[in-house]
Write an enzyme that holds these catalytic residues in place. Structure first.
Site, mmCIF file in Angstrom:
data_model
loop_
_atom_site.group_PDB
_atom_site.id
_atom_site.type_symbol
_atom_site.label_atom_id
_atom_site.label_comp_id
_atom_site.label_asym_id
_atom_site.label_seq_id
_atom_site.Cartn_x
_atom_site.Cartn_y
_atom_site.Cartn_z
ATOM 1 N N ASP A 189 -16.178 -107.742 -3.027
ATOM 2 C CA ASP A 189 -15.727 -108.926 -3.755
ATOM 3 C C ASP A 189 -14.733 -109.737 -2.930
ATOM 4 O OD1 ASP A 189 -15.367 -110.626 -6.086
ATOM 5 O OD2 ASP A 189 -13.416 -109.644 -6.305
ATOM 6 N N CYS A 232 -18.932 -87.214 -18.089
ATOM 7 C CA CYS A 232 -17.787 -86.647 -17.374
ATOM 8 C C CYS A 232 -16.669 -86.293 -18.344
ATOM 9 C CB CYS A 232 -17.252 -87.647 -16.345
ATOM 10 S SG CYS A 232 -18.223 -87.731 -14.840
ATOM 11 N N HIS A 233 -15.892 -85.270 -17.988
ATOM 12 C CA HIS A 233 -14.743 -84.880 -18.778
ATOM 13 C C HIS A 233 -13.536 -85.743 -18.427
ATOM 14 C CE1 HIS A 233 -17.380 -81.335 -18.711
ATOM 15 N NE2 HIS A 233 -16.858 -81.052 -19.898
#
Length: 327
Positions: A126, A76-77
């Site tokens: 979580d 990804c950029h």
């Protein structure tokens, strides 16, 4: 293999060179849900989990993850994000997650929106695992994207026809939008959004939301709700005479055509129960081919409004889609 943008002609992984692409505004919306127990849903909605503020923590985690997607997904950029929003809704047995990401640049923000949903969902897991270790994060998916050479894409528009061929997914798609400053701030329980969602799902709709916005932000909420061009948007709240009630004005600013008979029918139904129904300023109309209907912010008002919609909704949507008989 070269059809896959992240593989070169030899099938080796590569980072796509986007330097020749034009800078355009890019927006992506993603969604998912944490399937859990009714007990957990009730605890989260009441902000009564053993750990800290569950939704606030998950929202911050999702936003932070979107900003660091380039570090988590190797190809990804690194993007200059101008906006990341993470919203939650509830069903009886799940917490729904929706994230939108926005930038102006040469490449899209789909992965940023998806990462925000995934990490927000994992954070929810979580936070609730002490009560429900069997909770499942499901359906992380891209909902829509726009910008760049290919323009707009929507999952609903791309969905295949059903087996009968008579209804496509977009024809039975709906978004629920809640206007409530208290619900948006987490100080008040959303008692109307889930009611509308359940009613729509019972009638075969694919439902997005409830999206929750403060009264002052409802114009932005409406723009977000109609962006994927669902068949139907149902709002709840912000229709009264309070100084902060702004849903009708925000709706009218978007409408191409009004449906005054629909709004009048909802008020008439409410008047059978309470004289206060006449105070509702809710409107209904069309934004393109999306039907938008304002309902009051009380559970009773919502039930009355849905009862008024029930006998006309399918015929209305068929007419708007161009397939209903004009009687």
């Amino acid at each position: 293999m070269s059809d896959l943008s992240h593989l070169d002609d030899q099938g080796r992984a590569r980072m796509v060179d986007v330097s020749a692409k034009a800078d355009t505004t890019r927006i992506a919306v993603a969604a998912g849900e944490l399937v859990t127990t009714p007990e957990v849903v009730a605890l989260v909605r009441a902000d009564d989990m053993p750990k800290a503020d569950v939704l606030a923590t998950a929202r911050i985690a999702g936003i932070a993850a979107a900003k660091r997607t380039w570090e988590l997904i190797p190809l990804c950029h690194q993007l200059a994000l101008s906006s990341v929003k993470v919203n939650f809704g509830f069903t009886d047995t799940s917490i729904t997650i929706e994230a939108s990401a926005k930038t102006k640049g040469p490449t899209g923000v789909e992965m940023e929106a998806l990462t925000a949903v995934a990490v927000a969902g994992l954070t929810l897991h979580d936070m609730v695992k002490a009560v429900d270790p069997a909770a499942v994060l499901n359906g992380v998916r891209l909902v829509s994207k726009e910008g760049g050479k290919r323009g707009r894409w929507s999952r609903e528009d791309a969905a295949p026809e059903t087996a009968t061929g008579s209804d496509d997914a977009a024809g039975r798609s709906a978004t629920v939008l809640v206007a409530s400053t208290g619900v948006a701030a987490g100080t008040r329980e959303d008692r109307t959004g889930p009611l509308i969602r359940s009613w729509l799902e019972e009638r075969g709709f694919t439902v997005r939301g409830p999206l929750v916005y403060a009264d002052a932000d409802i114009a932005a909420g409406l723009s977000e709700a109609v962006r994927p061009k669902p068949a139907l948007v149902v709002t709840t709240g912000g229709t009264g005479a309070s100084p902060t009630d702004a849903t009708p004005e925000a709706t009218l600013a978007l409408l191409d055509r009004e449906l005054p008979g629909v709004a009048d029918s909802i008020r008439r139904r409410g008047l059978d129960v309470t004289p206060h129904a006449v105070l509702s300023r809710g409107v209904a109309g069309l934004v393109g081919r999306t039907v938008v209907v304002n309902l009051p912010g009380s559970p009773g008002g919502v039930k009355d409004g849905l009862a008024a919609l029930d006998p006309i909704l399918d015929h209305l949507l068929a007419q708007v889609a161009g397939g209903g008989a004009h009687e």
